[in-house]
Design a protein around this motif. Structure first.
Motif, mmCIF file in Angstrom:
data_model
loop_
_atom_site.group_PDB
_atom_site.id
_atom_site.type_symbol
_atom_site.label_atom_id
_atom_site.label_comp_id
_atom_site.label_asym_id
_atom_site.label_seq_id
_atom_site.Cartn_x
_atom_site.Cartn_y
_atom_site.Cartn_z
ATOM 1 N N PHE A 142 40.053 39.137 37.471
ATOM 2 C CA PHE A 142 40.476 40.526 37.308
ATOM 3 C C PHE A 142 41.612 40.826 38.286
ATOM 4 C CE2 PHE A 142 37.361 40.884 40.734
ATOM 5 C CZ PHE A 142 38.016 41.715 41.632
ATOM 6 N N PRO A 200 34.685 45.301 32.600
ATOM 7 C CA PRO A 200 34.223 45.126 33.987
ATOM 8 C C PRO A 200 32.720 44.951 34.119
ATOM 9 C CG PRO A 200 35.904 46.816 33.890
ATOM 10 C CD PRO A 200 35.593 46.461 32.471
ATOM 11 N N LEU A 254 40.591 45.910 36.667
ATOM 12 C CA LEU A 254 39.245 45.348 36.782
ATOM 13 C C LEU A 254 38.686 44.773 35.482
ATOM 14 C CD1 LEU A 254 37.587 47.911 39.236
ATOM 15 C CD2 LEU A 254 38.868 45.828 39.758
ATOM 16 N N TRP A 255 39.485 44.701 34.435
ATOM 17 C CA TRP A 255 39.061 43.984 33.237
ATOM 18 C C TRP A 255 39.270 42.494 33.476
ATOM 19 C CZ3 TRP A 255 37.676 45.129 27.940
ATOM 20 C CH2 TRP A 255 37.302 46.464 27.743
ATOM 21 N N TRP A 256 38.256 41.703 33.188
ATOM 22 C CA TRP A 256 38.352 40.257 33.340
ATOM 23 C C TRP A 256 39.196 39.689 32.206
ATOM 24 C CZ3 TRP A 256 36.240 37.885 37.568
ATOM 25 C CH2 TRP A 256 35.375 38.678 38.336
#
Length: 339
Positions: free
Chosen positions: A160, A181, A240-242
């Motif tokens: 992220f 997230p 924060l999105w993988w």
């Protein structure tokens, strides 16, 4: 694999303007393909001709600056990752002049089993000083400058960024596999302090996931989104999105833009502080601290935590301001000195 859910196709939007981006896309907090966003860039037009053409275009703009470059042996199959024993990485890092990186990629592009080269996150202002002006990003302020990624076939482990991100594919197709997230619990995250390029990364290889070793990854895939970017397409990735990133060809180019508020990068440090001060407490105490965090930090109406106090005494609980941030920093320094 038969028992692994296929990722859902990501939403795609055409003709996205700055107003649409700011009022519809960013507030939704979900990734979106920005179809054809950079189709008219001179860089995209050059890339559409051939690898020689985009290489010539970039070389013509290039300075003599060096860029951090990752180099791996053919047997790594493009996966930049840890060694099997986790005592290092399966690649080496080296500062190389960007012109030499481009020339080397062209030189080995016909090799059936080439070394893997990945020059990433180079500031365009240093490497290609005229790039940003010639290829303007219509959705962001000019102060948000591009970074350039050049390489051959590569796989970047799910990770992220604390910042929001727009990534633009210039040369060749680029695949993104994204996880919300809250799927951190199903992605088997590696160490915090020994990482490949900053943020911690998932230990799972999305291409050949070991479901016996990482069984909860099945659940992560139930929430996964996929985007295949063609040259000129872009993707918006909220903070924060993988995301797992895969490139396929012998010469590919991507440009990205990161931007964030001034304290975004401190979030991971706050997590580390929580590991030090809260994680190992008895369960009942951790639940009590959870209540405090919910009240003071995760409450979207956090200003209500201090509205019953006179303004002059609200201190670190007051509304966002430079003065409040200074007080919080002083409070933190005092607390850390007791550890």
């Amino acid at each position: 694999m038969a028992d692994l859910a296929a990722p859902k196709e990501m939403e795609s939007r055409d003709a996205v303007t700055r107003q649409i981006f700011d009022t519809e896309i960013r507030p939704a907090g979900k990734p979106v393909i920005l179809k054809g966003l950079a189709a008219d860039w001179p860089a995209t037009q050059a890339a559409a001709q051939s690898s020689d053409a985009i290489a010539s275009y970039l070389t013509g703009l290039a300075s003599d600056a060096k860029v951090m470059t990752y180099l791996g042996k053919p047997e790594m199959a493009g996966r930049f990752f840890y060694r099997e024993d986790m005592r290092g990485f399966n690649f080496e890092r080296r500062e190389i002049a960007i012109k030499k990186v481009i020339a080397k990629l062209l030189d080995i592009r016909e090799d059936p089993s080439p070394m893997h080269i990945y020059a990433g996150a180079g500031q365009s202002a240093e490497l290609f000083p005229a790039f940003a002006a010639a290829n303007p990003m219509s959705l962001l302020d000019a102060a948000v400058t591009p970074r350039v990624w050049i390489g051959n076939a590569a796989r970047v482990a799910p990770h992220f960024d604390a910042s929001e991100n727009i990534a633009v594919a210039l040369r060749e197709r680029r695949r993104f596999l994204l996880f919300p997230p809250d799927q951190v619990k199903n992605l088997y995250i590696g160490p915090f302090e020994v990482t490949m390029a900053g943020p911690p990364a998932s230990m799972v290889d999305p291409i050949t996931p070991d479901l016996e070793r990482y069984p909860k990854y099945r659940e992560a895939m139930n929430h996964a989104l996929v985007a295949d970017l063609e040259p000129g397409d872009a993707i918006y990735i909220p903070s924060l999105w993988w995301h797992f990133v895969q490139s396929f060809e012998s010469f590919n180019v991507l440009v990205n833009y990161w931007w964030a508020n001034e304290t975004a990068g401190a979030g991971l440090a706050a997590v580390a502080h929580g590991l030090l001060s809260i994680r190992d407490l008895p369960s009942n105490e951790k639940q009590a601290w959870r209540a405090l965090f919910d009240h003071y930090v995760f409450n979207d109406e956090a200003s209500g935590a201090a509205e019953h106090l006179p303004e002059h005494i609200q201190g670190v609980l007051g509304p966002s301001s430079t003065e409040r941030d200074r007080k919080i920093a002083a409070f933190l320094i005092g607390g850390l000195s007791d550890i």
